[in-house]
Design a protein around this motif. Structure first.
Motif, PDB file in Angstrom:
ATOM      1  N   GLU A 183     -42.037  32.676 -46.775  1.00  0.00           N
ATOM      2  CA  GLU A 183     -42.579  33.996 -46.435  1.00  0.00           C
ATOM      3  C   GLU A 183     -43.455  33.892 -45.182  1.00  0.00           C
ATOM      4  O   GLU A 183     -44.329  33.031 -45.095  1.00  0.00           O
ATOM      5  CB  GLU A 183     -43.377  34.568 -47.602  1.00  0.00           C
ATOM      6  CG  GLU A 183     -42.532  35.192 -48.699  1.00  0.00           C
ATOM      7  CD  GLU A 183     -41.854  34.191 -49.618  1.00  0.00           C
ATOM      8  OE1 GLU A 183     -40.941  34.569 -50.368  1.00  0.00           O
ATOM      9  OE2 GLU A 183     -42.248  33.011 -49.588  1.00  0.00           O
ATOM     10  N   ASN A 191     -38.203  45.228 -41.631  1.00  0.00           N
ATOM     11  CA  ASN A 191     -37.148  45.634 -42.560  1.00  0.00           C
ATOM     12  C   ASN A 191     -37.156  44.844 -43.868  1.00  0.00           C
ATOM     13  O   ASN A 191     -36.276  45.019 -44.714  1.00  0.00           O
ATOM     14  CB  ASN A 191     -35.778  45.498 -41.881  1.00  0.00           C
ATOM     15  CG  ASN A 191     -35.443  44.072 -41.483  1.00  0.00           C
ATOM     16  OD1 ASN A 191     -36.344  43.227 -41.393  1.00  0.00           O
ATOM     17  ND2 ASN A 191     -34.171  43.798 -41.259  1.00  0.00           N
ATOM     18  N   LYS A 192     -38.133  43.943 -44.022  1.00  0.00           N
ATOM     19  CA  LYS A 192     -38.223  43.144 -45.245  1.00  0.00           C
ATOM     20  C   LYS A 192     -39.564  43.313 -45.964  1.00  0.00           C
ATOM     21  O   LYS A 192     -39.917  42.517 -46.835  1.00  0.00           O
ATOM     22  CB  LYS A 192     -37.994  41.668 -44.924  1.00  0.00           C
ATOM     23  CG  LYS A 192     -36.600  41.374 -44.379  1.00  0.00           C
ATOM     24  CD  LYS A 192     -36.415  39.900 -44.079  1.00  0.00           C
ATOM     25  CE  LYS A 192     -35.012  39.618 -43.548  1.00  0.00           C
ATOM     26  NZ  LYS A 192     -34.813  38.197 -43.197  1.00  0.00           N
ATOM     27  N   SER A 194     -40.426  45.305 -48.202  1.00  0.00           N
ATOM     28  CA  SER A 194     -40.307  45.532 -49.653  1.00  0.00           C
ATOM     29  C   SER A 194     -40.343  44.205 -50.414  1.00  0.00           C
ATOM     30  O   SER A 194     -40.827  44.150 -51.545  1.00  0.00           O
ATOM     31  CB  SER A 194     -39.008  46.284 -49.964  1.00  0.00           C
ATOM     32  OG  SER A 194     -37.877  45.552 -49.505  1.00  0.00           O
ATOM     33  N   HIS A 195     -39.822  43.135 -49.793  1.00  0.00           N
ATOM     34  CA  HIS A 195     -39.893  41.816 -50.430  1.00  0.00           C
ATOM     35  C   HIS A 195     -41.346  41.366 -50.575  1.00  0.00           C
ATOM     36  O   HIS A 195     -41.756  40.875 -51.637  1.00  0.00           O
ATOM     37  CB  HIS A 195     -39.112  40.796 -49.602  1.00  0.00           C
ATOM     38  CG  HIS A 195     -39.345  39.366 -50.016  1.00  0.00           C
ATOM     39  ND1 HIS A 195     -38.818  38.827 -51.171  1.00  0.00           N
ATOM     40  CD2 HIS A 195     -40.079  38.374 -49.431  1.00  0.00           C
ATOM     41  CE1 HIS A 195     -39.197  37.570 -51.283  1.00  0.00           C
ATOM     42  NE2 HIS A 195     -39.956  37.253 -50.251  1.00  0.00           N
ATOM     43  N   TYR A 196     -42.130  41.557 -49.545  1.00  0.00           N
ATOM     44  CA  TYR A 196     -43.528  41.125 -49.561  1.00  0.00           C
ATOM     45  C   TYR A 196     -44.376  41.997 -50.488  1.00  0.00           C
ATOM     46  O   TYR A 196     -45.342  41.511 -51.091  1.00  0.00           O
ATOM     47  CB  TYR A 196     -44.102  41.168 -48.146  1.00  0.00           C
ATOM     48  CG  TYR A 196     -43.529  40.120 -47.226  1.00  0.00           C
ATOM     49  CD1 TYR A 196     -44.173  38.905 -47.032  1.00  0.00           C
ATOM     50  CD2 TYR A 196     -42.315  40.323 -46.572  1.00  0.00           C
ATOM     51  CE1 TYR A 196     -43.645  37.930 -46.202  1.00  0.00           C
ATOM     52  CE2 TYR A 196     -41.772  39.357 -45.741  1.00  0.00           C
ATOM     53  CZ  TYR A 196     -42.442  38.165 -45.559  1.00  0.00           C
ATOM     54  OH  TYR A 196     -41.912  37.202 -44.747  1.00  0.00           O
ATOM     55  N   SER A 347     -46.806  43.051 -39.348  1.00  0.00           N
ATOM     56  CA  SER A 347     -45.399  43.252 -38.971  1.00  0.00           C
ATOM     57  C   SER A 347     -45.278  43.866 -37.585  1.00  0.00           C
ATOM     58  O   SER A 347     -44.246  43.702 -36.921  1.00  0.00           O
ATOM     59  CB  SER A 347     -44.689  44.135 -40.002  1.00  0.00           C
ATOM     60  OG  SER A 347     -45.139  45.481 -39.908  1.00  0.00           O
TER      61      SER A 347
END
Length: 403
Positions: A183, A191-192, A194-196, A347
């Motif tokens: 990570e 665009n990622k 939501s994972h975090y 980000s």
């Protein structure tokens, strides 16, 4: 008070901040500029700094991607401090970090000790971390010890997660004593996010200011970044349980090094952290001999005291904190709003202006190793797999006594 504070440090199961804790170390009596002036005066050689392009965002800012160069401490301050005379934006950060006493002039670490924390037998085994704004350490946990961090100058942001957090561990790059995760909290891809966001319920955060002390419990994940020019000192309290994890590191080291022997320097630099490149063992038998020697020295010859931990429950720890007479704050889980804001702000580094003369290193690494081989190595070195190998070893050791 020293014994009570030691009990707190050895038994807390959440990170603690000691506000305005007076360490009174004489080498830091003056300003950071005074310390840097003394360093330049007393050092026999120019210090070697590492540097990283701020806009290099595609992966965590691994040490292998950093440039290294020599310059004086005064030059570092002049070029990387934000002043009225230095308004030109910096496209990189620089740091002189993870430095032990043998790399520093004695006058620059004189008086440092951890007696006030209850650890007089530290053998000067501490590290110095000096860096400009944005200097960071990718998210990882320390294999050994409990971490005491004293913020001397400036401030740092600490994002922490408990050991059970489902971050994706990686042993690439391999560094003995550090387990990284994939990570990228320095610059999570927009665009990622939501994972975090899945880790919010386990995220703890603090900004450590000059005079503050942070206690990081064993095996807590942490991502650290300087908010401004910063200097801190840390000490890993050695624990009796560290001996058990020495075997873990032996197994991982053997696996990783089996993939680099006879390979190109480029692959070696990808798989191994820079400080491991000169420590490749020629034969597996030599590696095991090193392990046996390390265990023997720790148990019979070493002057380092190894401490028991987790011998008090958290109610008892809370009672000791209330009786000690200093400001101790247990960190709380971040609010959803604060955590998401931190992710969003970081980000945005993907959109930061880039100096056209400074190239990032991500593209240069794309063909070093196949993605499948990298997955295989990380699967073999995953902590739960290493734990399985150890269980099988101990099972066979036990059976051999009955045969």
């Amino acid at each position: 008070m020293n014994a009570k504070l030691r009990d707190i440090i050895l038994n807390t199961n959440v990170p603690l901040v000691l506000k305005d804790f007076p360490v009174n170390w004489e080498c830091f009596d003056g300003s950071l500029k005074d310390w840097c002036t003394r360093f330049d005066k007393d050092a026999s050689d120019l210090p070697t700094f590492e540097s990283m392009v701020i806009a290099d965002c595609e992966t965590p800012q691994w040490e292998r991607k950093r440039k290294r160069f020599d310059m004086s401490m005064q030059q570092f301050l002049n070029e990387y401090s934000k002043t009225e005379d230095n308004k030109k934006p910096k496209f990189d950060w620089a740091a002189y970090q993870y430095k032990r006493t043998d790399e520093l002039p004695p006058s620059c670490w004189q008086g440092i000790d951890f007696k006030r924390f209850g650890f007089a037998e530290h053998q000067n085994d501490f590290s110095l971390w000096l860096g400009s704004k944005h200097a960071n350490t990718p998210c990882h946990y320390d294999t050994y010890g409990i971490n005491i961090v004293v913020q001397v100058y400036g401030s740092k942001s600490w994002l922490l997660f408990p050991p059970e957090t489902a971050l994706q561990s990686t042993r690439i790059p391999y560094e003995e004593s550090s387990v990284y995760c994939l990570e990228n909290f320095y610059a999570p891809a927009p665009n990622k996010l939501s994972h975090y966001e899945k880790f919010q319920a386990q995220a703890y955060h603090c900004v450590l200011n000059a005079g503050d002390v942070l206690i990081v419990p064993r095996h807590w994940w942490h991502y650290v970044e300087a908010d401004e020019m910063s200097l801190s000192i840390n000490y890993w309290v050695p624990l009796k349980t560290d001996l058990d994890f020495t075997l873990d590191e032996l197994i991982v080291k053997h696996i990783i090094e089996s993939f680099v022997k006879g390979e190109s320097d480029q692959l070696k630099k990808y798989l191994l952290n820079p400080n491991q490149l000169e420590e490749i063992v020629e034969k597996a038998s030599s590696l095991f001999s090193l392990f046996e020697s390390a265990v023997h020295n720790q148990t019979t010859e070493s002057k380092r005291k190894l401490w028991d931990a987790e011998y008090m429950n958290q109610n008892e720890v809370t009672q000791v904190i209330s009786s000690i007479g200093i400001r101790v704050r247990a960190l709380d889980v971040m609010s959803k709003e604060a955590y998401n804001l931190l992710l969003q702000n970081n980000s945005m580094r993907h959109e930061a202006p880039k100096d056209p003369t400074l190239a990032t290193t991500s593209n240069l690494e794309s063909n070093v190793i196949s993605s499948t081989l990298e997955l295989l190595i990380n699967s073999m070195c995953a902590p739960r797999c290493i734990a399985g190998v150890k269980r099988e070893l101990f099972r066979r050791l036990g059976n051999s006594e009955n045969l």
